[in-house]
Motif scaffolding. Sequence first.
Motif, PDB file in Angstrom:
ATOM      1  N   LEU A  19       0.839  -1.203   0.000  1.00 25.01           N
ATOM      2  CA  LEU A  19       0.000   0.000   0.000  1.00 25.01           C
ATOM      3  C   LEU A  19       0.869   1.247   0.000  1.00 25.01           C
ATOM      4  N   TRP A  20       0.513   2.200  -0.847  1.00 26.86           N
ATOM      5  CA  TRP A  20       1.111   3.517  -0.845  1.00 26.86           C
ATOM      6  C   TRP A  20      -0.032   4.494  -0.591  1.00 26.86           C
ATOM      7  N   ILE A  21       0.069   5.237   0.501  1.00 29.63           N
ATOM      8  CA  ILE A  21      -0.984   6.183   0.863  1.00 29.63           C
ATOM      9  C   ILE A  21      -0.402   7.588   0.808  1.00 29.63           C
ATOM     10  N   LYS A  22      -0.990   8.419  -0.046  1.00 35.65           N
ATOM     11  CA  LYS A  22      -0.536   9.806  -0.186  1.00 35.65           C
ATOM     12  C   LYS A  22      -1.669  10.726   0.232  1.00 35.65           C
ATOM     13  N   THR A  23      -1.398  11.569   1.221  1.00 30.90           N
ATOM     14  CA  THR A  23      -2.401  12.526   1.684  1.00 30.90           C
ATOM     15  C   THR A  23      -1.974  13.926   1.266  1.00 30.90           C
ATOM     16  N   THR A  24      -2.910  14.656   0.648  1.00 29.84           N
ATOM     17  CA  THR A  24      -2.651  16.038   0.249  1.00 29.84           C
ATOM     18  C   THR A  24      -3.872  16.878   0.583  1.00 29.84           C
ATOM     19  N   GLY A  25      -3.623  18.124   0.939  1.00 25.47           N
ATOM     20  CA  GLY A  25      -4.722  19.031   1.253  1.00 25.47           C
ATOM     21  C   GLY A  25      -4.282  20.095   2.233  1.00 25.47           C
ATOM     22  N   THR A  26      -5.247  20.636   2.974  1.00 20.36           N
ATOM     23  CA  THR A  26      -4.955  21.688   3.952  1.00 20.36           C
ATOM     24  C   THR A  26      -5.769  21.469   5.224  1.00 20.36           C
ATOM     25  N   VAL A  27      -5.237  21.990   6.313  1.00 19.73           N
ATOM     26  CA  VAL A  27      -5.960  22.092   7.579  1.00 19.73           C
ATOM     27  C   VAL A  27      -5.760  23.509   8.094  1.00 19.73           C
ATOM     28  N   ASN A  28      -6.681  23.971   8.912  1.00 20.54           N
ATOM     29  CA  ASN A  28      -6.594  25.309   9.476  1.00 20.54           C
ATOM     30  C   ASN A  28      -6.013  25.207  10.876  1.00 20.54           C
ATOM     31  N   LEU A  29      -4.905  25.914  11.112  1.00 29.06           N
ATOM     32  CA  LEU A  29      -4.225  25.903  12.401  1.00 29.06           C
ATOM     33  C   LEU A  29      -4.257  27.289  13.026  1.00 29.06           C
ATOM     34  N   VAL A  30      -3.981  27.356  14.318  1.00 23.63           N
ATOM     35  CA  VAL A  30      -3.857  28.629  15.024  1.00 23.63           C
ATOM     36  C   VAL A  30      -2.376  28.839  15.320  1.00 23.63           C
ATOM     37  N   CYS A  31      -1.844  29.982  14.911  1.00 21.06           N
ATOM     38  CA  CYS A  31      -0.433  30.298  15.104  1.00 21.06           C
ATOM     39  C   CYS A  31      -0.126  30.407  16.599  1.00 21.06           C
ATOM     40  N   ASP A  32       0.947  29.766  17.022  1.00 20.41           N
ATOM     41  CA  ASP A  32       1.357  29.798  18.423  1.00 20.41           C
ATOM     42  C   ASP A  32       1.864  31.177  18.842  1.00 20.41           C
ATOM     43  N   ILE A  33       2.290  31.982  17.905  1.00 18.11           N
ATOM     44  CA  ILE A  33       2.867  33.284  18.228  1.00 18.11           C
ATOM     45  C   ILE A  33       1.831  34.399  18.127  1.00 18.11           C
ATOM     46  N   THR A  34       1.111  34.448  17.004  1.00 18.58           N
ATOM     47  CA  THR A  34       0.188  35.561  16.770  1.00 18.58           C
ATOM     48  C   THR A  34      -1.260  35.224  17.113  1.00 18.58           C
ATOM     49  N   ASN A  35      -1.547  33.959  17.321  1.00 23.58           N
ATOM     50  CA  ASN A  35      -2.912  33.497  17.615  1.00 23.58           C
ATOM     51  C   ASN A  35      -3.878  33.706  16.441  1.00 23.58           C
ATOM     52  N   LYS A  36      -3.328  33.834  15.236  1.00 25.56           N
ATOM     53  CA  LYS A  36      -4.145  34.000  14.027  1.00 25.56           C
ATOM     54  C   LYS A  36      -4.297  32.649  13.332  1.00 25.56           C
ATOM     55  N   ASN A  37      -5.439  32.459  12.685  1.00 22.84           N
ATOM     56  CA  ASN A  37      -5.671  31.235  11.916  1.00 22.84           C
ATOM     57  C   ASN A  37      -4.937  31.309  10.584  1.00 22.84           C
ATOM     58  N   PHE A  38      -4.471  30.150  10.128  1.00 24.05           N
ATOM     59  CA  PHE A  38      -3.838  30.069   8.814  1.00 24.05           C
ATOM     60  C   PHE A  38      -4.003  28.654   8.279  1.00 24.05           C
ATOM     61  N   ASP A  39      -3.998  28.539   6.951  1.00 25.45           N
ATOM     62  CA  ASP A  39      -4.088  27.231   6.303  1.00 25.45           C
ATOM     63  C   ASP A  39      -2.700  26.623   6.193  1.00 25.45           C
ATOM     64  N   HIS A  40      -2.587  25.394   6.660  1.00 25.83           N
ATOM     65  CA  HIS A  40      -1.317  24.679   6.613  1.00 25.83           C
ATOM     66  C   HIS A  40      -1.435  23.545   5.596  1.00 25.83           C
ATOM     67  N   PRO A  41      -0.518  23.464   4.644  1.00 24.03           N
ATOM     68  CA  PRO A  41      -0.597  22.388   3.652  1.00 24.03           C
ATOM     69  C   PRO A  41      -0.213  21.040   4.262  1.00 24.03           C
ATOM     70  N   ILE A  42      -0.946  20.023   3.847  1.00 28.30           N
ATOM     71  CA  ILE A  42      -0.661  18.645   4.270  1.00 28.30           C
ATOM     72  C   ILE A  42      -0.227  17.882   3.035  1.00 28.30           C
ATOM     73  N   GLU A  43       0.937  17.297   3.108  1.00 22.32           N
ATOM     74  CA  GLU A  43       1.406  16.450   2.011  1.00 22.32           C
ATOM     75  C   GLU A  43       2.363  15.429   2.605  1.00 22.32           C
ATOM     76  N   ASN A  44       1.934  14.191   2.570  1.00 27.67           N
ATOM     77  CA  ASN A  44       2.732  13.130   3.160  1.00 27.67           C
ATOM     78  C   ASN A  44       2.450  11.826   2.412  1.00 27.67           C
ATOM     79  N   GLU A  45       3.411  10.943   2.447  1.00 29.57           N
ATOM     80  CA  GLU A  45       3.237   9.659   1.783  1.00 29.57           C
ATOM     81  C   GLU A  45       3.848   8.568   2.649  1.00 29.57           C
ATOM     82  N   ILE A  46       3.105   7.471   2.807  1.00 33.22           N
ATOM     83  CA  ILE A  46       3.630   6.336   3.553  1.00 33.22           C
ATOM     84  C   ILE A  46       3.479   5.068   2.714  1.00 33.22           C
ATOM     85  N   GLU A  47       4.331   4.108   3.015  1.00 30.62           N
ATOM     86  CA  GLU A  47       4.285   2.819   2.329  1.00 30.62           C
ATOM     87  C   GLU A  47       4.172   1.735   3.395  1.00 30.62           C
TER      88      GLU A  47
END
Length: 173
Positions: A59-87
């Motif tokens: 199995l090769w699983i590739k995840t791509t997309g975005t999640v919304n995170l809260v910045c640890d410094i400014t406390n503002k929301n931002f979209d973080h890209p998700i891109e990872n692959e596992i075998e």
Amino acid sequence: MDKFRNYEIAFSGLKNGKHQFSFEIDKKFFQLFETEQEFTDPKIVADVVMEKHTTFLELWIKTTGTVNLVCDITNKNFDHPIENEIEVLVNFGEEFDDSNVDVITIPRTDYAFNVSQLIYEDVMLSIPMKKVTPDISDEDLKVLERFSPEEEIEEEPKSDPRWEALKKLKDKN
């Protein structure tokens, strides 16, 4: 009815060779795990390529997309890209065993493999420990640097003179 049923790949009726599957991963997917996430608004696609062999599956699983995170410094929301692959290699054996990270053993009687846990772990490991928005200002970084503790330089511990005397006695013998 199993709540993870939509993430099963039925391999028993498939011919040997490569097969492709795609899963839309959103908020409902993470609610199935009943754990609290550090992100909101996930928009992820998990593409799975399974190569079926006579005695095992690859199995090769590739995840791509975005999640919304809260910045640890400014406390503002931002979209973080998700891109990872596992075998992962899936073997057939007597009972389920996932103690090895790269090889999962499933019972010979199984006709399908559920990829939900692998997708979940893949996404969760893509979330950074320190969440910092990419458009943080230089002013915020200067303020952060000013209030950050300075790195301590570790000095070698001075040895106790009593131990040094004992070591000398030991060396003589």
